[in-house]
Design a protein around this motif. Structure first.
Motif, PDB file in Angstrom:
ATOM      1  N   ASP A  15     -35.385  85.877 -76.180  1.00  0.00           N
ATOM      2  CA  ASP A  15     -35.031  85.664 -74.772  1.00  0.00           C
ATOM      3  C   ASP A  15     -35.820  86.591 -73.851  1.00  0.00           C
ATOM      4  OD1 ASP A  15     -33.259  83.598 -75.239  1.00  0.00           O
ATOM      5  OD2 ASP A  15     -31.508  84.923 -75.327  1.00  0.00           O
ATOM      6  N   ILE A  18     -39.420  85.266 -73.614  1.00  0.00           N
ATOM      7  CA  ILE A  18     -39.488  84.102 -72.733  1.00  0.00           C
ATOM      8  C   ILE A  18     -39.394  84.538 -71.278  1.00  0.00           C
ATOM      9  CG2 ILE A  18     -38.202  82.055 -71.978  1.00  0.00           C
ATOM     10  CD1 ILE A  18     -37.706  81.459 -74.957  1.00  0.00           C
ATOM     11  N   ARG A  19     -38.495  85.476 -70.980  1.00  0.00           N
ATOM     12  CA  ARG A  19     -38.330  85.976 -69.611  1.00  0.00           C
ATOM     13  C   ARG A  19     -39.613  86.652 -69.128  1.00  0.00           C
ATOM     14  NH1 ARG A  19     -34.736  85.016 -65.468  1.00  0.00           N
ATOM     15  NH2 ARG A  19     -34.774  86.774 -64.083  1.00  0.00           N
ATOM     16  N   ALA A  22     -42.208  83.924 -68.504  1.00  0.00           N
ATOM     17  CA  ALA A  22     -41.818  83.158 -67.322  1.00  0.00           C
ATOM     18  C   ALA A  22     -42.100  83.931 -66.044  1.00  0.00           C
ATOM     19  CB  ALA A  22     -40.341  82.770 -67.402  1.00  0.00           C
ATOM     20  N   SER A  23     -41.783  85.227 -66.027  1.00  0.00           N
ATOM     21  CA  SER A  23     -41.994  85.996 -64.801  1.00  0.00           C
ATOM     22  C   SER A  23     -43.480  86.186 -64.518  1.00  0.00           C
ATOM     23  CB  SER A  23     -41.271  87.338 -64.862  1.00  0.00           C
ATOM     24  OG  SER A  23     -41.767  88.131 -65.904  1.00  0.00           O
ATOM     25  N   GLU A  34     -36.772  80.963 -63.067  1.00  0.00           N
ATOM     26  CA  GLU A  34     -35.745  80.160 -63.735  1.00  0.00           C
ATOM     27  C   GLU A  34     -36.291  78.798 -64.178  1.00  0.00           C
ATOM     28  OE1 GLU A  34     -35.309  81.721 -60.781  1.00  0.00           O
ATOM     29  OE2 GLU A  34     -34.026  83.333 -61.509  1.00  0.00           O
ATOM     30  N   GLU A  37     -38.576  79.366 -67.156  1.00  0.00           N
ATOM     31  CA  GLU A  37     -37.741  79.747 -68.296  1.00  0.00           C
ATOM     32  C   GLU A  37     -37.059  78.516 -68.905  1.00  0.00           C
ATOM     33  OE1 GLU A  37     -34.831  83.534 -69.061  1.00  0.00           O
ATOM     34  OE2 GLU A  37     -35.335  83.053 -66.999  1.00  0.00           O
ATOM     35  N   ARG A  38     -36.544  77.660 -68.046  1.00  0.00           N
ATOM     36  CA  ARG A  38     -35.881  76.436 -68.500  1.00  0.00           C
ATOM     37  C   ARG A  38     -36.863  75.561 -69.280  1.00  0.00           C
ATOM     38  NH1 ARG A  38     -35.393  73.417 -64.225  1.00  0.00           N
ATOM     39  NH2 ARG A  38     -34.522  75.130 -63.034  1.00  0.00           N
ATOM     40  N   LYS A  41     -37.531  77.051 -72.754  1.00  0.00           N
ATOM     41  CA  LYS A  41     -36.378  76.952 -73.659  1.00  0.00           C
ATOM     42  C   LYS A  41     -36.040  75.509 -74.018  1.00  0.00           C
ATOM     43  CE  LYS A  41     -34.143  81.264 -72.366  1.00  0.00           C
ATOM     44  NZ  LYS A  41     -32.950  81.876 -71.778  1.00  0.00           N
TER      45      LYS A  41
END
Length: 54
Positions: A15, A18-19, A22-23, A34, A37-38, A41
Motif C-alpha cells: 500500500d 502504491i501511494r 501514485a503521488s 486518489e 491509486e484506485r 489497485k
C-alpha cells in the motif's frame, strides 16, 4: 546538487509503494493521487497480472 538517497533497509508495504507511485505520478500528470491509486489497485486492470517491483 541533490543528496544521495538514504537507505534504511526497510521495505515498503504494498500500500505504501502504491501511494508513493501514485503521488509521484500525480505531481507529474496533474491527476489526483486518489484516482491514480484506485487505478493501480484495480484488479481488473489491463496489467493486473504484473506485480510492482520492490
Amino acid at each position: 546538487m541533490m543528496a544521495p538517497a538514504r537507505r534504511n533497509g526497510k521495505k515498503l508495504s504494498p500500500d505504501a509503494l502504491i501511494r508513493t507511485i501514485a503521488s509521484s505520478t500525480a505531481i507529474e500528470t496533474g491527476q489526483s493521487v486518489e484516482e491514480i491509486e484506485r487505478k493501480l489497485k484495480n484488479k481488473n486492470a489491463k496489467f493486473a497480472h504484473l506485480n510492482l517491483a520492490q
